[in-house]
Design a protein around this motif. Structure first.
Motif, PDB file in Angstrom:
ATOM      1  N   GLN A  54      21.732  20.998  12.971  1.00 50.05           N
ATOM      2  CA  GLN A  54      20.321  21.348  12.780  1.00 50.05           C
ATOM      3  C   GLN A  54      19.523  21.285  14.087  1.00 50.05           C
TER       4      GLN A  54
ATOM      5  N   LEU B 248      15.697  17.830   9.519  1.00 46.70           N
ATOM      6  CA  LEU B 248      14.680  18.879   9.385  1.00 46.70           C
ATOM      7  C   LEU B 248      13.286  18.339   9.102  1.00 46.70           C
TER       8      LEU B 248
ATOM      9  N   HIS C 215       9.232  20.002   9.318  1.00 46.61           N
ATOM     10  CA  HIS C 215       9.022  20.780   8.103  1.00 46.61           C
ATOM     11  C   HIS C 215       8.463  19.903   6.982  1.00 46.61           C
TER      12      HIS C 215
ATOM     13  N   VAL D 150      10.401  22.443   2.145  1.00 45.02           N
ATOM     14  CA  VAL D 150      11.038  23.392   3.069  1.00 45.02           C
ATOM     15  C   VAL D 150      12.309  22.780   3.657  1.00 45.02           C
ATOM     16  N   ALA D 151      12.227  21.521   4.076  1.00 48.03           N
ATOM     17  CA  ALA D 151      13.399  20.845   4.636  1.00 48.03           C
ATOM     18  C   ALA D 151      14.531  20.785   3.623  1.00 48.03           C
TER      19      ALA D 151
ATOM     20  N   GLN E  33      15.036  22.786   0.994  1.00 54.43           N
ATOM     21  CA  GLN E  33      15.559  24.134   0.749  1.00 54.43           C
ATOM     22  C   GLN E  33      16.489  24.566   1.869  1.00 54.43           C
ATOM     23  N   HIS E  34      16.076  24.375   3.118  1.00 52.75           N
ATOM     24  CA  HIS E  34      16.920  24.758   4.257  1.00 52.75           C
ATOM     25  C   HIS E  34      18.217  23.951   4.273  1.00 52.75           C
ATOM     26  N   ALA E  35      18.121  22.660   3.960  1.00 51.33           N
ATOM     27  CA  ALA E  35      19.318  21.810   3.953  1.00 51.33           C
ATOM     28  C   ALA E  35      20.291  22.242   2.863  1.00 51.33           C
ATOM     29  N   LYS E  36      19.779  22.615   1.706  1.00 51.46           N
ATOM     30  CA  LYS E  36      20.658  23.075   0.629  1.00 51.46           C
ATOM     31  C   LYS E  36      21.346  24.381   1.014  1.00 51.46           C
ATOM     32  N   GLU E  37      20.616  25.283   1.659  1.00 57.59           N
ATOM     33  CA  GLU E  37      21.224  26.533   2.123  1.00 57.59           C
ATOM     34  C   GLU E  37      22.326  26.255   3.145  1.00 57.59           C
ATOM     35  N   TYR E  38      22.062  25.309   4.053  1.00 55.76           N
ATOM     36  CA  TYR E  38      23.057  24.929   5.058  1.00 55.76           C
ATOM     37  C   TYR E  38      24.309  24.366   4.389  1.00 55.76           C
TER      38      TYR E  38
ATOM     39  N   GLU F 106      26.474  27.046   2.600  1.00 51.29           N
ATOM     40  CA  GLU F 106      27.303  27.819   3.514  1.00 51.29           C
ATOM     41  C   GLU F 106      28.432  26.956   4.087  1.00 51.29           C
TER      42      GLU F 106
END
Length: 269
Positions: free
Chosen positions: A24, A216, A220, A224-225, A227-232, A235
């Motif tokens: 990150q 994050l 953030h 938002v933090a 959501q971005h962490a879950k997307e990371y 993947e």
């Protein structure tokens, strides 16, 4: 800064946290609570460090380096949990993410029973975000039965918030649905869904998610933090089979973004 136990195979604990921080774009620091003998097949045992020495490590970092966020993972026992709480009361003026690590992916226990009350009473109330999975949520709430469906998750949210954390991320991975559903509640309530990834290489998912959130948070808002962490993490799970680590539950692919497209498995990586 991560405060947690070790994993010599690098898939969970301190090692996973540092990888997730780096992925990150954050600089990672670590305080070790316990040295764990484990691999992708299970936990063979752990040795908890002296609570005073855990406190000394925390002091060494805070008295020299700016700390923008703290993640707490495996605390091992009540005395260490209390030492962490006292240290954070003294030093921490930053977001704190608590991943209440109690049981490893293999089912092996990583927490002595006497620590549950201390975590609930001392660490949860001073946390910005707590990230329990369903078994951990049941333990924190003192329930004999595990939350078994999405309706049960929704019903448990108010009680979990009542423990004192600013935000609760209740993870629904244990439901076994076609989608992975997590619920974040605090100033607002958001249901976060992602396709469930079919892989056995899911060692360290909880550590990785909470560490990514921690990295994050300084830049953030919490939703938002998260959501971005879950997307990371999604993947990292999707790309996990590109790694060949161990013969059990291998790690997620923390550095999938650095690898780019999947490598040709005909050669060595």
């Amino acid at each position: 800064m991560t405060i947690a136990g070790t994993d010599p195979t690098g898939g969970a604990g301190i090692q996973a946290d540092l990888k997730a921080f780096s992925a990150q774009g954050a600089y990672g620091m670590s305080v070790i609570t316990a040295v764990v003998a484990q691999n992708t097949q299970g936990v063979q045992g752990f040795v908890a460090l002296e609570p005073g020495f855990v406190a000394d490590q925390i002091a060494a970092v805070f008295e020299d380096v700016r700390v923008d966020a703290v993640k707490i993972g495996m605390v091992a026992n009540a005395a260490i949990a209390e030492a962490i709480a006292e240290s954070l009361d003294r030093y921490a003026r930053c977001p704190v993410v608590l991943d209440p690590v109690m049981v490893a992916k293999s089912g092996d226990h990583l927490l002595e029973q006497d620590a549950v009350d201390t975590i609930r009473e001392r660490l949860v109330p001073r946390s910005t975000v707590i990230t329990p999975n369903l078994p951990e949520a049941s333990v924190l709430l003192g329930r004999d039965t595990e939350i078994g469906d999405l309706a049960g998750m929704r019903e448990a949210l108010d009680e979990l918030r009542g423990l004192g954390a600013e935000w609760v991320l209740l993870k629904g991975g244990h439901l076994g649905r076609g989608e992975s559903v997590d619920i974040l509640t605090g100033a607002e309530t958001i249901e976060l869904t992602a396709p469930r990834v079919d892989t056995v290489n899911d060692h360290g998912t909880g550590c990785t998610l909470s560490a990514a959130i921690t990295a994050l948070l300084p830049g953030h808002a919490v939703p938002v933090a998260v959501q971005h962490a879950k997307e990371y993490l999604t993947e990292a799970l999707r790309r996990a089979d590109e790694l060949e680590v161990g013969s059990g539950h291998g790690p997620v692919h923390h550095f999938h973004a650095l690898w780019g497209d999947a490598p040709d498995r005909g050669g060595e990586r």
